[in-house]
Scaffold this motif. Structure first.
Motif, PDB file in Angstrom:
ATOM      1  N   SER A  52      71.616  78.869  38.691  1.00  8.29           N
ATOM      2  CA  SER A  52      71.764  77.694  37.820  1.00  8.29           C
ATOM      3  C   SER A  52      72.131  78.104  36.396  1.00  8.29           C
ATOM      4  CB  SER A  52      70.470  76.867  37.793  1.00  8.29           C
ATOM      5  OG  SER A  52      70.278  76.227  39.025  1.00  8.29           O
ATOM      6  N   VAL A  53      71.486  79.132  35.898  1.00  6.02           N
ATOM      7  CA  VAL A  53      71.762  79.601  34.534  1.00  6.02           C
ATOM      8  C   VAL A  53      73.181  80.160  34.444  1.00  6.02           C
ATOM      9  CG1 VAL A  53      71.101  81.268  32.748  1.00  6.02           C
ATOM     10  CG2 VAL A  53      69.341  80.027  34.016  1.00  6.02           C
ATOM     11  N   LEU A  54      73.573  80.962  35.409  1.00  6.56           N
ATOM     12  CA  LEU A  54      74.916  81.549  35.382  1.00  6.56           C
ATOM     13  C   LEU A  54      75.980  80.473  35.528  1.00  6.56           C
ATOM     14  CD1 LEU A  54      74.220  84.773  37.431  1.00  6.56           C
ATOM     15  CD2 LEU A  54      74.617  84.577  34.971  1.00  6.56           C
ATOM     16  N   ALA A  55      75.742  79.494  36.371  1.00  7.03           N
ATOM     17  CA  ALA A  55      76.693  78.388  36.512  1.00  7.03           C
ATOM     18  C   ALA A  55      76.872  77.673  35.178  1.00  7.03           C
ATOM     19  CB  ALA A  55      76.206  77.417  37.584  1.00  7.03           C
TER      20      ALA A  55
ATOM     21  N   SER B  51      88.439  84.385  38.654  1.00  9.11           N
ATOM     22  CA  SER B  51      87.259  83.932  37.917  1.00  9.11           C
ATOM     23  C   SER B  51      86.726  82.657  38.545  1.00  9.11           C
ATOM     24  CB  SER B  51      87.624  83.663  36.452  1.00  9.11           C
ATOM     25  OG  SER B  51      88.451  82.510  36.370  1.00  9.11           O
ATOM     26  N   VAL B  52      85.475  82.362  38.291  1.00  5.25           N
ATOM     27  CA  VAL B  52      84.886  81.144  38.858  1.00  5.25           C
ATOM     28  C   VAL B  52      85.592  79.895  38.321  1.00  5.25           C
ATOM     29  CG1 VAL B  52      83.011  80.927  37.164  1.00  5.25           C
ATOM     30  CG2 VAL B  52      82.719  79.993  39.484  1.00  5.25           C
ATOM     31  N   GLU B  53      86.033  79.952  37.076  1.00  3.80           N
ATOM     32  CA  GLU B  53      86.754  78.807  36.503  1.00  3.80           C
ATOM     33  C   GLU B  53      88.076  78.581  37.243  1.00  3.80           C
ATOM     34  OE1 GLU B  53      84.394  80.759  33.123  1.00  3.80           O
ATOM     35  OE2 GLU B  53      85.748  81.473  34.681  1.00  3.80           O
ATOM     36  N   GLN B  54      88.817  79.668  37.508  1.00  5.03           N
ATOM     37  CA  GLN B  54      90.075  79.558  38.250  1.00  5.03           C
ATOM     38  C   GLN B  54      89.817  79.136  39.689  1.00  5.03           C
ATOM     39  OE1 GLN B  54      93.200  79.773  36.952  1.00  5.03           O
ATOM     40  NE2 GLN B  54      93.827  79.020  38.952  1.00  5.03           N
ATOM     41  N   TRP B  55      88.736  79.615  40.263  1.00  9.11           N
ATOM     42  CA  TRP B  55      88.369  79.250  41.625  1.00  9.11           C
ATOM     43  C   TRP B  55      88.168  77.737  41.730  1.00  9.11           C
ATOM     44  CZ3 TRP B  55      84.223  76.939  44.006  1.00  9.11           C
ATOM     45  CH2 TRP B  55      84.115  77.103  45.394  1.00  9.11           C
ATOM     46  N   VAL B  56      87.450  77.169  40.776  1.00  6.35           N
ATOM     47  CA  VAL B  56      87.203  75.718  40.788  1.00  6.35           C
ATOM     48  C   VAL B  56      88.520  74.955  40.658  1.00  6.35           C
ATOM     49  CG1 VAL B  56      86.144  73.810  39.494  1.00  6.35           C
ATOM     50  CG2 VAL B  56      84.823  75.886  39.954  1.00  6.35           C
TER      51      VAL B  56
ATOM     52  N   TYR C  66      79.291  77.810  41.839  1.00  2.72           N
ATOM     53  CA  TYR C  66      79.070  79.217  41.534  1.00  2.72           C
ATOM     54  C   TYR C  66      78.654  79.992  42.784  1.00  2.72           C
ATOM     55  CZ  TYR C  66      77.579  83.453  39.179  1.00  2.72           C
ATOM     56  OH  TYR C  66      77.459  84.767  38.801  1.00  2.72           O
ATOM     57  N   VAL C  67      77.717  79.448  43.543  1.00  2.00           N
ATOM     58  CA  VAL C  67      77.230  80.134  44.751  1.00  2.00           C
ATOM     59  C   VAL C  67      78.331  80.234  45.798  1.00  2.00           C
ATOM     60  CG1 VAL C  67      75.598  79.940  46.676  1.00  2.00           C
ATOM     61  CG2 VAL C  67      74.811  79.561  44.336  1.00  2.00           C
ATOM     62  N   THR C  68      79.122  79.186  45.981  1.00  2.00           N
ATOM     63  CA  THR C  68      80.213  79.226  46.957  1.00  2.00           C
ATOM     64  C   THR C  68      81.267  80.236  46.543  1.00  2.00           C
ATOM     65  OG1 THR C  68      79.800  76.907  47.507  1.00  2.00           O
ATOM     66  CG2 THR C  68      81.898  77.833  48.215  1.00  2.00           C
ATOM     67  N   TRP C  69      81.572  80.302  45.250  1.00  2.00           N
ATOM     68  CA  TRP C  69      82.514  81.310  44.722  1.00  2.00           C
ATOM     69  C   TRP C  69      82.053  82.714  45.102  1.00  2.00           C
ATOM     70  CZ3 TRP C  69      81.369  84.396  40.144  1.00  2.00           C
ATOM     71  CH2 TRP C  69      82.450  85.152  39.670  1.00  2.00           C
ATOM     72  N   LEU C  70      80.764  82.993  44.919  1.00  2.00           N
ATOM     73  CA  LEU C  70      80.224  84.301  45.302  1.00  2.00           C
ATOM     74  C   LEU C  70      80.313  84.501  46.810  1.00  2.00           C
ATOM     75  CD1 LEU C  70      77.006  84.541  43.090  1.00  2.00           C
ATOM     76  CD2 LEU C  70      79.135  85.817  42.788  1.00  2.00           C
ATOM     77  N   ASP C  71      79.926  83.474  47.578  1.00  2.00           N
ATOM     78  CA  ASP C  71      79.952  83.561  49.040  1.00  2.00           C
ATOM     79  C   ASP C  71      81.359  83.813  49.576  1.00  2.00           C
ATOM     80  OD1 ASP C  71      77.219  83.155  49.171  1.00  2.00           O
ATOM     81  OD2 ASP C  71      77.374  81.030  49.699  1.00  2.00           O
TER      82      ASP C  71
END
Length: 112
Positions: free
Chosen positions: A46-49, A92-97, A59-64
């Protein structure tokens, strides 16, 4: 001395709260504010997101998904295609989204 007092004492002495987090092709250090430390210990995702401006589930799905964007198409067997889209490997997670909903080359070609 409670946890909050302890964190305040460390902060007043100039001791920072640095964590190492995974990013595409390596790791990055992130400086937590003292008020984020206890929250991080309870739920780091939650904090990292919040640090990256995305939801916890994103965030968790990006890692998964190994920080890669998977095709959004459905295979002939009715399952989600797991091919990585062009340019979607280790992003990056931003690009992933931003890239959610895109198709891999195979499914993009079929749609033409």
């Amino acid at each position: 001395m409670n946890e909050e007092q302890f964190l305040n004492m460390l902060d007043e002495k100039g001791i920072g709260f640095i964590i190492t987090v995974p990013v595409p092709l390596g790791y990055q250090q992130v400086l937590l504010k003292k008020d984020q430390v206890l929250e991080y210990l309870a739920d780091k995702y939650s904090v990292l997101a919040k640090c990256y401006g995305v939801s916890r589930s994103e965030y968790v799905t990006w890692l998964d998904q190994d920080m890669s964007v998977q095709c959004c198409a459905t295979t002939v067997k009715g399952k989600r295609c797991k091919n990585v889209i062009t340019g979607g490997l280790h992003v990056s997670v931003e690009q992933w989204v931003k890239s959610q909903g895109l198709l891999c080359d195979l499914h993009e070609e079929k749609g033409k």
